[in-house]
Design a protein around this motif. Structure first.
Motif, short mmCIF file in Angstrom:
data_model
loop_
_atom_site.label_atom_id
_atom_site.label_comp_id
_atom_site.label_asym_id
_atom_site.label_seq_id
_atom_site.Cartn_x
_atom_site.Cartn_y
_atom_site.Cartn_z
N MET A 1 33.08 8.62 17.59
CA MET A 1 33.80 9.43 17.14
C MET A 1 33.44 8.66 15.75
N GLU A 19 35.13 13.28 13.48
CA GLU A 19 34.11 13.99 14.20
C GLU A 19 33.94 13.69 15.75
N TYR A 21 31.55 13.02 18.89
CA TYR A 21 30.20 12.81 18.93
C TYR A 21 29.62 12.84 20.40
N GLY A 32 30.11 17.37 17.61
CA GLY A 32 30.11 18.19 16.38
C GLY A 32 31.23 18.78 15.62
N ASP A 33 32.09 19.12 16.74
CA ASP A 33 33.66 19.62 16.38
C ASP A 33 34.49 18.52 15.50
N ARG A 34 34.94 19.06 14.57
CA ARG A 34 36.08 18.36 13.75
C ARG A 34 37.09 18.52 14.08
N ARG A 104 41.24 21.81 15.89
CA ARG A 104 39.87 21.60 16.11
C ARG A 104 39.26 22.60 15.26
N PRO A 107 31.85 23.66 14.15
CA PRO A 107 30.98 24.03 12.94
C PRO A 107 30.27 25.21 13.35
#
Length: 148
Positions: A1, A19, A21, A32-34, A104, A107
């Motif tokens: 992350m 982010e 990972y 890929g989520d932020r 959350r 992307p």
């Protein structure tokens, strides 16, 4: 992350982005989520938290805080197949908990070519991460926030 922002300064400096990972929080969070995170925010059972790994302090990890135990927070990932959590390293001291995740941000995928796909993505891309309340008689692993 990986994260940015920081715990010092004014109210906006207490908010940051991180982010994801790895798949340890799947299905709630995917690589890929932020995450919109708040530094220094109070932790309660069921909250998604960002913390320093107990054995590798330069590594930030995301887990769900399950309960208070002697020595700190018992944290687990939502993915039962990944065991890099308190089942491996025990309770996490309070001083290693960095932030609580609030939102959350998913992307946009490359395969969303139609208008309908774009609308479906837009409706599901932003989700609040709320602390889940314990139900009597339920196990900690059964209290998961499911991503749709």
């Amino acid at each position: 992350m990986r994260g940015n922002g920081g715990p010092g300064g004014g109210p906006l400096k207490r908010i940051g982005l991180a982010e994801v990972y790895n798949p340890s929080m799947t299905p709630t969070l995917r690589p890929g989520d932020r995450l919109v995170i708040k530094y220094g925010s109070g932790v309660r059972p069921g909250a998604v938290v960002v913390l320093r790994h107990p054995f590798q302090h330069d590594l930030l990890i995301v887990k769900r805080a399950v309960e208070r135990r002697p020595g700190g927070w018992w944290v687990v990932g939502d993915n039962p197949h990944v065991r890099n959590d308190s089942r491996e390293f025990g309770a996490v001291p309070d001083d290693l908990v960095v932030a609580r995740a609030w939102v959350r941000l998913r992307p946009r995928g490359g395969g969303q070519r139609s208008f309908r796909d774009a609308v479906r993505w837009a409706l599901s891309a932003v989700r609040p991460l709320v602390a889940l309340r314990a139900r009597s008689g339920s196990s900690p692993l059964s209290r998961r926030l499911r991503a749709r």
